[in-house]
Every structure is written in C-alpha cells, then in structure tokens.
Design a protein around this motif. Structure first.
Motif, mmCIF file in Angstrom:
data_model
loop_
_atom_site.group_PDB
_atom_site.id
_atom_site.type_symbol
_atom_site.label_atom_id
_atom_site.label_comp_id
_atom_site.label_asym_id
_atom_site.label_seq_id
_atom_site.Cartn_x
_atom_site.Cartn_y
_atom_site.Cartn_z
ATOM 1 N N LEU A 18 0.858 -1.182 0.000
ATOM 2 C CA LEU A 18 0.000 0.000 0.000
ATOM 3 C C LEU A 18 0.892 1.229 0.000
ATOM 4 O O LEU A 18 2.018 1.190 0.518
ATOM 5 N N ARG A 19 0.364 2.321 -0.542
ATOM 6 C CA ARG A 19 1.074 3.583 -0.508
ATOM 7 C C ARG A 19 0.196 4.634 0.145
ATOM 8 O O ARG A 19 -0.891 4.948 -0.370
ATOM 9 N N LEU A 20 0.662 5.155 1.255
ATOM 10 C CA LEU A 20 -0.059 6.212 1.958
ATOM 11 C C LEU A 20 0.458 7.579 1.515
ATOM 12 O O LEU A 20 1.644 7.731 1.214
ATOM 13 N N GLN A 82 5.499 4.254 1.360
ATOM 14 C CA GLN A 82 5.330 3.044 0.564
ATOM 15 C C GLN A 82 5.544 1.850 1.486
ATOM 16 O O GLN A 82 6.616 1.706 2.069
ATOM 17 N N MET A 83 4.519 1.008 1.588
ATOM 18 C CA MET A 83 4.572 -0.130 2.498
ATOM 19 C C MET A 83 4.538 -1.418 1.687
ATOM 20 O O MET A 83 3.636 -1.607 0.860
ATOM 21 N N ASP A 90 1.032 -5.233 10.875
ATOM 22 C CA ASP A 90 1.061 -3.845 10.398
ATOM 23 C C ASP A 90 -0.314 -3.187 10.452
ATOM 24 O O ASP A 90 -0.439 -1.987 10.164
ATOM 25 N N THR A 91 -1.331 -3.937 10.811
ATOM 26 C CA THR A 91 -2.677 -3.388 10.919
ATOM 27 C C THR A 91 -2.725 -2.326 12.006
ATOM 28 O O THR A 91 -2.350 -2.571 13.151
ATOM 29 N N ALA A 92 -3.164 -1.129 11.618
ATOM 30 C CA ALA A 92 -3.192 0.000 12.549
ATOM 31 C C ALA A 92 -3.798 1.207 11.849
ATOM 32 O O ALA A 92 -4.006 1.197 10.633
ATOM 33 N N VAL A 93 -4.051 2.241 12.630
ATOM 34 C CA VAL A 93 -4.348 3.554 12.066
ATOM 35 C C VAL A 93 -3.008 4.271 11.911
ATOM 36 O O VAL A 93 -2.222 4.351 12.850
ATOM 37 N N TYR A 94 -2.772 4.761 10.707
ATOM 38 C CA TYR A 94 -1.512 5.419 10.398
ATOM 39 C C TYR A 94 -1.721 6.935 10.381
ATOM 40 O O TYR A 94 -2.651 7.435 9.736
#
Length: 127
Positions: A18-20, A82-83, A90-94
C-alpha cells in the motif's frame, strides 16, 4: 495553521503493498521533519518513519525497516509512505505528523516532539 490529510489506507492481503499519502497545507517550515506513526488497537502509538523536509534524512522503526519507504514531494507538499511485504502486525491507524523545528542533529522519533497531526487512515492486513 497547518493541516495534514492522510489517504491511501485500506484492506490488503498479507504480502501485499500500500502507498499512503499525506497532503500538508497551511504554513510550512523549512526546518521541519515529517513523520509517520501508527496505532494498533489496545497499543500505544509508535514511530514508523521520518524524513527531513530540507535534507531528506530518513529513519525507520525497527519493525518496518527494509519494508517501508518514506519520501516527499516538495512541489506538492506531500509525504508518502510506501509499504511492502505487509503482515497482519502492520494493521493499525496510520498518522502523519509535523515536527516544526528539529532541535537535535537528526529527526525525532518521539511523539512528544511533533506539533501537528493528521486524522489518520486505517490500514488492515488480512492473513
């Protein structure tokens, strides 16, 4: 007033990517550092990565080193995360955050040093 808006979160399978993005508006500071933090349910908020806005200096949390990459686009006032090789851990609120003024020789990993925060974006990694 500085505003930060994260986007790009979602649900992804283990091993995926995923890309934040974090769009920053309002007043900016040439000596600022831009960080990413995350908070999983029942856990404390933890440092993920940081980048120096002016010198590109980067640091990563031990749990994401080698899998995540932080970058920024000065022209667009945007910071990216970039993840890759994601795991359920890694599940979390970023959250993205701004440290207005670096007081040490390198960017801070401490939550207390960050002055502005976004509202967060949820990342869920399924097994």
């Amino acid at each position: 007033q500085v505003q930060l808006v994260e986007s790009g979160g979602g649900v992804v399978q283990a091993g995926g990517s995923l890309r934040l993005s974090c769009a920053i508006s309002g007043r900016t500071f040439s000596s600022s550092d831009m960080g990413w933090f995350r908070q999983a349910p029942g856990k404390e908020r933890e440092f993920v990565a940081v980048i120096g806005w002016s010198d590109d200096m980067t640091y990563y949390g031990d749990s994401v080193k080698g899998r995540f990459i932080i970058s920024r686009d000065k022209a667009k006032n945007t910071v990216f995360l970039q993840m890759m090789s994601l795991t359920p851990e890694d599940t979390a609120v970023y959250y993205c955050a701004v440290d207005r003024l670096r007081l040490a020789s390198r960017p801070s990993r401490s939550i207390d040093d960050y002055d502005y925060w976004g509202q967060g974006t949820q990342v869920t990694v399924s097994s």
